[in-house]
Design a protein around this motif. Structure first.
Motif, PDB file in Angstrom:
ATOM      1  N   PHE A  92       0.835  -1.822  -0.065  1.00 28.81           N
ATOM      2  CA  PHE A  92      -0.291   0.309  -0.016  1.00 28.81           C
ATOM      3  C   PHE A  92       1.058   1.470   0.292  1.00 28.81           C
ATOM      4  O   PHE A  92       1.994   1.389   0.779  1.00 28.81           O
ATOM      5  N   PHE A  94       0.352   5.190   0.661  1.00 30.91           N
ATOM      6  CA  PHE A  94      -0.990   6.009   0.934  1.00 30.91           C
ATOM      7  C   PHE A  94      -1.316   7.606   0.453  1.00 30.91           C
ATOM      8  O   PHE A  94       0.573   7.851   0.738  1.00 30.91           O
ATOM      9  N   HIS A  98       1.233   7.471   5.866  1.00 34.65           N
ATOM     10  CA  HIS A  98       0.638   6.310   7.000  1.00 34.65           C
ATOM     11  C   HIS A  98       1.527   6.159   7.873  1.00 34.65           C
ATOM     12  O   HIS A  98       1.882   4.377   7.828  1.00 34.65           O
ATOM     13  N   LEU A  99       3.056   6.729   7.339  1.00 31.75           N
ATOM     14  CA  LEU A  99       3.734   5.816   8.012  1.00 31.75           C
ATOM     15  C   LEU A  99       3.668   6.172  10.065  1.00 31.75           C
ATOM     16  O   LEU A  99       2.773   7.331  10.217  1.00 31.75           O
ATOM     17  N   ILE A 100       4.399   5.472  10.919  1.00 34.55           N
ATOM     18  CA  ILE A 100       3.927   5.295  12.157  1.00 34.55           C
ATOM     19  C   ILE A 100       5.138   6.451  12.607  1.00 34.55           C
ATOM     20  O   ILE A 100       6.216   6.101  12.519  1.00 34.55           O
ATOM     21  N   TYR A 103       7.792   5.501  14.545  1.00 35.69           N
ATOM     22  CA  TYR A 103       9.232   4.890  14.344  1.00 35.69           C
ATOM     23  C   TYR A 103      10.117   5.896  13.425  1.00 35.69           C
ATOM     24  O   TYR A 103       9.512   6.006  12.613  1.00 35.69           O
ATOM     25  N   ARG A 159       8.415   0.717   1.722  1.00 41.85           N
ATOM     26  CA  ARG A 159       8.026  -0.360   2.508  1.00 41.85           C
ATOM     27  C   ARG A 159       7.202  -0.858   2.435  1.00 41.85           C
ATOM     28  O   ARG A 159       7.011  -2.594   2.358  1.00 41.85           O
TER      29      ARG A 159
END
Lengths: 229, 481
Positions: A92, A94, A98-100, A103, A159
């Motif tokens: 995916f 986005f 939509h990375l955390i 982290y 990712r």
């Protein structure tokens, strides 16, 4: 370019309950994508393209019709298996990355591999090549908040790529970027396509869709144009 | 996802939110500290009880007689003083029924003892007498009591002094006894050593076996011997504090002379420090002399001794008590003796201590529940805040189990951290509480229990928010603001 189908959808319908009424979002969608294809799904806001992306990405279920991803009948698959399919088959990308945020770049990138049961060290080794290719080697210990929009999107692409998925699913990948960063990301998509990746990109922007090999137009939940660029 | 990787993610999240973790775990910190302190106080209480009763044998029965001050009915003469030989009371079997004019008291009452004693004894000051001794008088006394005194409820109006004969009588008649002894205490004026003016001390008349029966240990010299008692030797053993008060130190006291009631007594031994005792003679403060010596030189028969017998089997205490009562009733039909059993005292003290500990544990549990609810609230907020993150994890292949475990582990770690901090705090505040005269026996078990409680709190209260997080639909979670 092969003729083997990655996505095969037939008569897919999806509706949502809005108060007392049911709102039909997708109406009898027939849609297929061949392996190695770079397809753009183009449509205005509210046309149903995001719903279609969610169904393709196994994050939402369909009401009617059939959907096979890489030969797997998704419409008959339960949530537990869908989780594994998302991890193994789909990468995916986005619009809002939509990375955390807590982290680092590396931790974000290796997350799908960790979900798959890899240990951290082997996951980092496996992702090293992709990180180098995307020019993120110097940034792996940074937090997403320390990166530019284009860099964040590259992290999201890394990712998505690190789990070597069958399908890269990008939802408005340039939507949050300036023109030059957007172009940079689209060039990267072209490169990935040339490397043999199958890409489905959702966009409302005709100019972005032109970067794809094929454009499918969706309006009011119905497909009405499918053309090769 | 590997468990080690889940733990690593938990570690990252906790490090990112240190202050929040600390605030969240406050309830658990308080709970854990409370649990450790409660257990330490409970153990301290138990140790206190053990120490206070250490001079008691669990199978020991103390038999004493207390004459009622109330004089009911009318009396025919009552008891006439028995011979004040200064020796131990005569054995019951040797004593003639008419000796000393031992008239049975009818309905209670006795002729008061006008004999003066320079010392105040623990007894009422009345002389020894028996209401019948044996045979006829026993029956006669009982009969009259029944007729005139209405003393079917024994009113203890007779003047009775327990003696070594009674002790021997009980010991020989009651089966299941391993040992017996007799003691009395009296207040006496003491001088000698560093004392410039006479001071009043408790003087205990004991037999040679008293030290063993009361678990007394010697610091210097030996305890009183049978020969000391038989010869009525003027020797004494000083309690630890008494030796320090009189002579400055135990070492100085040993082999020195102390004057009791103006008579010199050679100090043949000094006891090791015994500590506070709940029951019996406070050994540290007392001066011990041979039983017979005290009667000869200090009290005459003007004493109220306590006979102590030891039951061989602690479980037979009730039977032994009944048998002792029967033997005493044969000798003293109108008297009711106080028989206290050391085991029951210890049991009662332990029970009340246990109740207190349970109450405190209940309090600590409430604190834990409140702490747990705090954790649950914070986790709910956390799930809400991190809904998008959960969505991302689910989108990239995070399973329900992974999400559930991550949040559960986070809750457990928060409580465990709280537990560890709580345990550390409890160890830090224990000297403060000890300074406030609260006896605490800190233990690793207490710390372990507190940590287990913390972990259980985290698991129980963390489960629901974690389960809610795991149930989130990825597409909805991703689109949440």
């Amino acid at each position: 370019m092969g003729t083997e189908q990655i996505i095969s959808m037939k008569n897919v319908c999806k509706s949502y309950k809005m108060g007392t009424e049911r709102l039909s979002v997708l109406k009898n969608i027939d849609f297929s994508v061949d392996k190695g294809e770079f397809t753009a799904i183009l449509g205005p806001s509210g046309s149903g393209k995001s719903t279609l992306m969610n169904i393709i990405g196994c994050m939402d279920t369909l009401d009617n019709g059939t959907y096979a991803l890489n030969g797997i009948p998704i419409h008959q698959t339960k949530e537990k298996e869908l989780t594994s399919i998302r991890n193994h088959e789909i990468g995916f990308i986005f619009q809002n990355y939509h990375l955390i945020p807590t982290y680092t770049v590396m931790q974000n990138i290796i997350m799908p591999l960790l979900m798959r049961g890899h240990d951290r060290k082997s996951a980092e080794t496996d992702c090293r090549e992709i990180i180098d290719m995307l020019g993120l080697s110097e940034r792996i210990q940074h937090k997403p908040s320390e990166l530019s929009g284009g860099q964040r999107q590259r992290v999201a692409i890394a990712r998505a790529l690190c789990s070597k998925p069958s399908l890269l699913l990008a939802d408005e990948p340039t939507g949050a970027l300036d023109q030059s960063s957007g172009t940079e990301v689209l060039r990267l998509f072209t490169k990935l396509h040339e490397m043999g990746n199958t890409i489905v990109m959702i966009t409302h922007d005709m100019n972005v869709a032109k970067w794809a090999q094929r454009t499918v137009r969706i309006v009011d939940g119905e497909m009405f144009e499918d053309k090769t660029n | 996802m590997r468990f080690s990787e889940i733990l690593n993610l938990v570690r990252l999240n906790l490090i990112q939110n240190k202050f929040k973790v600390l605030l969240t775990s406050i309830g658990v910190i308080v709970g854990a500290a409370t649990i450790v302190c409660v257990i330490a106080i409970g153990r301290g209480g138990k140790a206190d009880v053990a120490e206070q009763f250490r001079n008691l044998n669990a199978g020991a029965l103390d038999i004493s007689y207390e004459q009622s001050k109330e004089k009911s009915g009318f009396s025919f003469g009552g008891s006439v003083p028995s011979s004040k030989s200064g020796d131990t009371a005569m054995p019951m079997s040797d004593r003639p029924d008419f000796s000393g004019g031992d008239f049975p008291s009818i309905g209670g009452g006795s002729i008061p003892d006008f004999s003066s004693s320079r010392s105040s004894n623990s007894s009422s000051g009345d002389r020894s007498s028996r209401s019948g001794g044996s045979g006829f008088f026993s029956e006669f006394g009982g009969g009259f009591s029944g007729l005139f005194g209405g003393s079917s409820d024994k009113k203890n109006t007779e003047n009775i002094t327990l003696s070594t004969d009674d002790m021997d009588d009980i010991y020989s008649s009651v089966p299941g006894l391993s040992e017996s002894t007799i003691t009395y205490t009296t207040k006496q004026d003491i001088y000698g050593g560093n004392i410039e003016e006479t001071e009043s001390y408790t003087v205990a008349g004991t037999l040679s076996d008293y030290a063993d029966l009361s678990n007394l240990s010697m610091m210097f010299g030996d305890y009183l011997s049978d020969a000391d008692n038989e010869n009525k030797s003027k020797v004494c053993v000083l309690g630890y504090n008494a030796s320090k008060n009189i002579f400055g130190s135990a070492e100085e006291a040993y082999d020195n002379i102390v004057y009791i009631d103006d008579r010199p007594y050679s100090v043949t031994g000094v006891l090791a420090e015994q500590g506070t005792v709940e029951s019996g003679i406070s050994a540290d403060e007392a001066i011990f002399i041979p039983y017979a010596t005290g009667i000869k030189y200090l009290t005459g028969s003007d004493i109220s001794p306590t006979i102590t017998v030891i039951a061989e089997d602690v479980n037979n205490i009730e039977t032994v008590t009944e048998n002792v009562k029967t033997v005493l009733a044969a000798s003293y039909p109108n008297a009711e003796f106080t028989i206290s059993d050391a085991g029951s005292k210890m049991e009662a003290a332990n029970k009340s201590n246990k109740t207190l500990t349970l109450m405190l544990i209940a309090m600590a549990s409430i604190v834990f529940i409140i702490g747990g609810i705090g954790i649950m609230n914070v986790l709910f907020v956390s799930v809400k805040e991190r809904t998008q993150e959960i969505g991302i994890l689910k989108a990239i292949g995070g399973s329900r189990k992974d999400i559930l475990l991550e949040f559960m582990m986070e809750a457990c770690c928060i409580s465990l951290i709280g537990g560890i901090i709580g345990v550390l705090i409890s160890f830090m505040i224990s000297p403060v509480l000890s300074g406030l005269n609260i006896r605490m026996e800190m233990s690793a078990t207490g710390a372990l229990i507190a940590l287990c409680f913390s972990l259980v709190t985290g698991t129980v209260f963390g489960f629901y928010p974690a389960w809610k997080a795991s149930k989130l639909v990825p597409v909805e979670a991703l689109s949440s603001e």
